[in-house]
Design a protein around this motif. Sequence first.
Motif, PDB file in Angstrom:
ATOM      1  N   GLU A  58       0.812  -1.215   0.000  1.00  0.00           N
ATOM      2  CA  GLU A  58       0.000   0.000   0.000  1.00  0.00           C
ATOM      3  C   GLU A  58       0.848   1.269   0.000  1.00  0.00           C
ATOM      4  O   GLU A  58       0.316   2.377  -0.117  1.00  0.00           O
ATOM      5  CB  GLU A  58      -0.926   0.001   1.225  1.00  0.00           C
ATOM      6  N   PHE A  59       2.169   1.102   0.137  1.00  0.00           N
ATOM      7  CA  PHE A  59       3.071   2.258   0.210  1.00  0.00           C
ATOM      8  C   PHE A  59       3.722   2.521  -1.142  1.00  0.00           C
ATOM      9  O   PHE A  59       3.887   1.622  -1.964  1.00  0.00           O
ATOM     10  CB  PHE A  59       4.147   2.026   1.272  1.00  0.00           C
ATOM     11  N   ASN A  60       4.128   3.777  -1.327  1.00  0.00           N
ATOM     12  CA  ASN A  60       4.845   4.168  -2.548  1.00  0.00           C
ATOM     13  C   ASN A  60       6.351   4.131  -2.377  1.00  0.00           C
ATOM     14  O   ASN A  60       7.084   3.870  -3.338  1.00  0.00           O
ATOM     15  CB  ASN A  60       4.446   5.596  -2.959  1.00  0.00           C
ATOM     16  N   LEU A  61       6.809   4.413  -1.158  1.00  0.00           N
ATOM     17  CA  LEU A  61       8.241   4.550  -0.924  1.00  0.00           C
ATOM     18  C   LEU A  61       8.604   3.992   0.451  1.00  0.00           C
ATOM     19  O   LEU A  61       7.907   4.259   1.438  1.00  0.00           O
ATOM     20  CB  LEU A  61       8.645   6.034  -0.990  1.00  0.00           C
ATOM     21  N   ILE A  77      10.383  -8.131   6.613  1.00  0.00           N
ATOM     22  CA  ILE A  77       9.712  -8.187   5.310  1.00  0.00           C
ATOM     23  C   ILE A  77       9.789  -9.599   4.734  1.00  0.00           C
ATOM     24  O   ILE A  77       8.791 -10.153   4.250  1.00  0.00           O
ATOM     25  CB  ILE A  77      10.348  -7.170   4.341  1.00  0.00           C
ATOM     26  N   GLN A  78      10.976 -10.201   4.796  1.00  0.00           N
ATOM     27  CA  GLN A  78      11.152 -11.536   4.227  1.00  0.00           C
ATOM     28  C   GLN A  78      10.396 -12.595   5.007  1.00  0.00           C
ATOM     29  O   GLN A  78      10.093 -13.665   4.474  1.00  0.00           O
ATOM     30  CB  GLN A  78      12.644 -11.859   4.151  1.00  0.00           C
ATOM     31  N   ALA A  79      10.064 -12.300   6.262  1.00  0.00           N
ATOM     32  CA  ALA A  79       9.289 -13.260   7.051  1.00  0.00           C
ATOM     33  C   ALA A  79       7.855 -13.395   6.536  1.00  0.00           C
ATOM     34  O   ALA A  79       7.206 -14.415   6.768  1.00  0.00           O
ATOM     35  CB  ALA A  79       9.275 -12.840   8.523  1.00  0.00           C
ATOM     36  N   VAL A  80       7.382 -12.347   5.842  1.00  0.00           N
ATOM     37  CA  VAL A  80       6.000 -12.398   5.331  1.00  0.00           C
ATOM     38  C   VAL A  80       5.927 -12.448   3.810  1.00  0.00           C
ATOM     39  O   VAL A  80       4.859 -12.600   3.240  1.00  0.00           O
ATOM     40  CB  VAL A  80       5.172 -11.189   5.844  1.00  0.00           C
ATOM     41  N   GLY A  81       7.069 -12.304   3.152  1.00  0.00           N
ATOM     42  CA  GLY A  81       7.051 -12.331   1.688  1.00  0.00           C
ATOM     43  C   GLY A  81       8.261 -11.630   1.110  1.00  0.00           C
ATOM     44  O   GLY A  81       9.388 -11.812   1.579  1.00  0.00           O
ATOM     45  N   THR A  82       8.029 -10.778   0.120  1.00  0.00           N
ATOM     46  CA  THR A  82       9.102 -10.041  -0.542  1.00  0.00           C
ATOM     47  C   THR A  82       8.718  -8.575  -0.684  1.00  0.00           C
ATOM     48  O   THR A  82       7.573  -8.190  -0.446  1.00  0.00           O
ATOM     49  CB  THR A  82       9.381 -10.619  -1.948  1.00  0.00           C
ATOM     50  N   LEU A  83       9.672  -7.759  -1.094  1.00  0.00           N
ATOM     51  CA  LEU A  83       9.374  -6.357  -1.366  1.00  0.00           C
ATOM     52  C   LEU A  83       8.441  -6.240  -2.561  1.00  0.00           C
ATOM     53  O   LEU A  83       8.694  -6.854  -3.602  1.00  0.00           O
ATOM     54  CB  LEU A  83      10.668  -5.594  -1.664  1.00  0.00           C
ATOM     55  N   PRO A  84       7.369  -5.488  -2.460  1.00  0.00           N
ATOM     56  CA  PRO A  84       6.497  -5.269  -3.629  1.00  0.00           C
ATOM     57  C   PRO A  84       7.285  -4.637  -4.775  1.00  0.00           C
ATOM     58  O   PRO A  84       8.103  -3.735  -4.547  1.00  0.00           O
ATOM     59  CB  PRO A  84       5.427  -4.310  -3.092  1.00  0.00           C
ATOM     60  N   THR A  85       7.071  -5.093  -5.972  1.00  0.00           N
ATOM     61  CA  THR A  85       7.826  -4.582  -7.124  1.00  0.00           C
ATOM     62  C   THR A  85       7.526  -3.111  -7.401  1.00  0.00           C
ATOM     63  O   THR A  85       8.355  -2.399  -7.986  1.00  0.00           O
ATOM     64  CB  THR A  85       7.507  -5.416  -8.380  1.00  0.00           C
ATOM     65  N   SER A  86       6.348  -2.646  -6.978  1.00  0.00           N
ATOM     66  CA  SER A  86       5.980  -1.247  -7.230  1.00  0.00           C
ATOM     67  C   SER A  86       6.568  -0.282  -6.200  1.00  0.00           C
ATOM     68  O   SER A  86       6.495   0.940  -6.377  1.00  0.00           O
ATOM     69  CB  SER A  86       4.454  -1.105  -7.212  1.00  0.00           C
ATOM     70  N   LEU A  87       7.161  -0.818  -5.144  1.00  0.00           N
ATOM     71  CA  LEU A  87       7.653   0.008  -4.035  1.00  0.00           C
ATOM     72  C   LEU A  87       9.017   0.605  -4.368  1.00  0.00           C
ATOM     73  O   LEU A  87       9.961  -0.118  -4.678  1.00  0.00           O
ATOM     74  CB  LEU A  87       7.754  -0.843  -2.771  1.00  0.00           C
ATOM     75  N   LYS A  88       9.125   1.936  -4.296  1.00  0.00           N
ATOM     76  CA  LYS A  88      10.413   2.596  -4.464  1.00  0.00           C
ATOM     77  C   LYS A  88      11.212   2.437  -3.163  1.00  0.00           C
ATOM     78  O   LYS A  88      10.644   2.494  -2.069  1.00  0.00           O
ATOM     79  CB  LYS A  88      10.232   4.073  -4.794  1.00  0.00           C
ATOM     80  N   ILE A  89      12.530   2.265  -3.291  1.00  0.00           N
ATOM     81  CA  ILE A  89      13.392   2.046  -2.140  1.00  0.00           C
ATOM     82  C   ILE A  89      14.447   3.142  -2.076  1.00  0.00           C
ATOM     83  O   ILE A  89      15.091   3.457  -3.084  1.00  0.00           O
ATOM     84  CB  ILE A  89      14.108   0.669  -2.224  1.00  0.00           C
ATOM     85  N   ALA A  90      14.621   3.718  -0.888  1.00  0.00           N
ATOM     86  CA  ALA A  90      15.631   4.763  -0.697  1.00  0.00           C
ATOM     87  C   ALA A  90      16.407   4.501   0.590  1.00  0.00           C
ATOM     88  O   ALA A  90      15.905   3.853   1.514  1.00  0.00           O
ATOM     89  CB  ALA A  90      14.971   6.140  -0.642  1.00  0.00           C
ATOM     90  N   THR A  91      17.626   5.019   0.626  1.00  0.00           N
ATOM     91  CA  THR A  91      18.435   4.942   1.839  1.00  0.00           C
ATOM     92  C   THR A  91      19.133   6.277   2.046  1.00  0.00           C
ATOM     93  O   THR A  91      19.288   7.070   1.115  1.00  0.00           O
ATOM     94  CB  THR A  91      19.519   3.842   1.755  1.00  0.00           C
ATOM     95  N   VAL A  92      19.582   6.475   3.270  1.00  0.00           N
ATOM     96  CA  VAL A  92      20.304   7.706   3.595  1.00  0.00           C
ATOM     97  C   VAL A  92      21.747   7.640   3.118  1.00  0.00           C
ATOM     98  O   VAL A  92      22.332   8.653   2.740  1.00  0.00           O
ATOM     99  CB  VAL A  92      20.224   7.973   5.111  1.00  0.00           C
ATOM    100  N   GLY A  93      22.351   6.439   3.132  1.00  0.00           N
ATOM    101  CA  GLY A  93      23.765   6.341   2.792  1.00  0.00           C
ATOM    102  C   GLY A  93      24.099   5.152   1.920  1.00  0.00           C
ATOM    103  O   GLY A  93      23.297   4.235   1.736  1.00  0.00           O
ATOM    104  N   GLN A  94      25.327   5.180   1.398  1.00  0.00           N
ATOM    105  CA  GLN A  94      25.774   4.107   0.521  1.00  0.00           C
ATOM    106  C   GLN A  94      26.041   2.811   1.280  1.00  0.00           C
ATOM    107  O   GLN A  94      25.987   1.728   0.700  1.00  0.00           O
ATOM    108  CB  GLN A  94      27.033   4.543  -0.233  1.00  0.00           C
ATOM    109  N   GLY A  95      26.313   2.891   2.576  1.00  0.00           N
ATOM    110  CA  GLY A  95      26.478   1.670   3.370  1.00  0.00           C
ATOM    111  C   GLY A  95      25.195   0.861   3.404  1.00  0.00           C
ATOM    112  O   GLY A  95      25.208  -0.368   3.211  1.00  0.00           O
ATOM    113  N   SER A  96      24.080   1.538   3.612  1.00  0.00           N
ATOM    114  CA  SER A  96      22.775   0.871   3.602  1.00  0.00           C
ATOM    115  C   SER A  96      22.446   0.353   2.206  1.00  0.00           C
ATOM    116  O   SER A  96      21.905  -0.745   2.051  1.00  0.00           O
ATOM    117  CB  SER A  96      21.690   1.843   4.067  1.00  0.00           C
ATOM    118  N   ALA A  97      22.791   1.148   1.184  1.00  0.00           N
ATOM    119  CA  ALA A  97      22.530   0.718  -0.188  1.00  0.00           C
ATOM    120  C   ALA A  97      23.310  -0.545  -0.520  1.00  0.00           C
ATOM    121  O   ALA A  97      22.800  -1.443  -1.200  1.00  0.00           O
ATOM    122  CB  ALA A  97      22.897   1.844  -1.157  1.00  0.00           C
TER     123      ALA A  97
END
Length: 252
Positions: A58-61, A77-97
């Motif tokens: 239900e989320f966009n980002l 997230i993996q305990a209930v399934g996978t990331l929705p393909t429509s969901l945009k993903i962002a991080t604050v830093g390159q370590g998280s990326a």
Amino acid sequence: MSALTGLNVVVTRPRDQAVSLAQRIVQAGGHSILFPLLEISPIADPLPLHQLVSHLAEFNLAIFISPNAVRYGMEAIQAVGTLPTSLKIATVGQGSAKVLRALGVANIIAPQDKFDSEALLALSELQNVAGWRVVIFRGDAGRELLGDTLKARGATVEYAACYQRAKPQHDAATLFAADPHIITVTSSEALAYLWEMLDEPNRNKVAAMPLFVQHERIAQAAQKLGWREVVVTAGGDDGVLAGLIQWNAAKP
């Protein structure tokens, strides 16, 4: 002679995250002193987190604040399934990326230079978010700037607390027994904890040691406390190590 020969460097990251930097300091000829100033563990009550990730489509980002947010958030997230393909993903830093990419996540929105909420908010992808639903994966507390700014831009924001921080029980005598020369700190929270565990004479001791940090905000806090020499490095292990080597090479 190696780049860091003779230097005893205090690594204050949580223990699980400190290993890589500690090893690289040793490989560069230095000696690592592990002195974690925060302990990271799963959130005490995971039910709200599990309820939220079950509705992730239900989320966009989704924004992951830190490598810990990636680790514990993705576990939920993996305990209930996978990331929705429509969901945009962002991080604050390159370590998280980097951690996200290792988990198979691609097309990550992340700043390339400075690694903080301000840098992420400055990206073009986060300017027109009116009407979006945004979830921020983070610890049990944190800065509100990211969420507040996205709300001001018209987004609906929810927080997914997926881990908690605690102060380990330390004896400052253990730190000084290791004969530290340099201290590295990666969060304002860790810096504050280090300061509060010390009495006045020991505060004077540590304030005389070079302090390596990864953000100007932490540097300013350290300078207010009385640190004489504060070095701001680039982000991640690469940034800390490069800063240490450059500083050591420039010494008289």
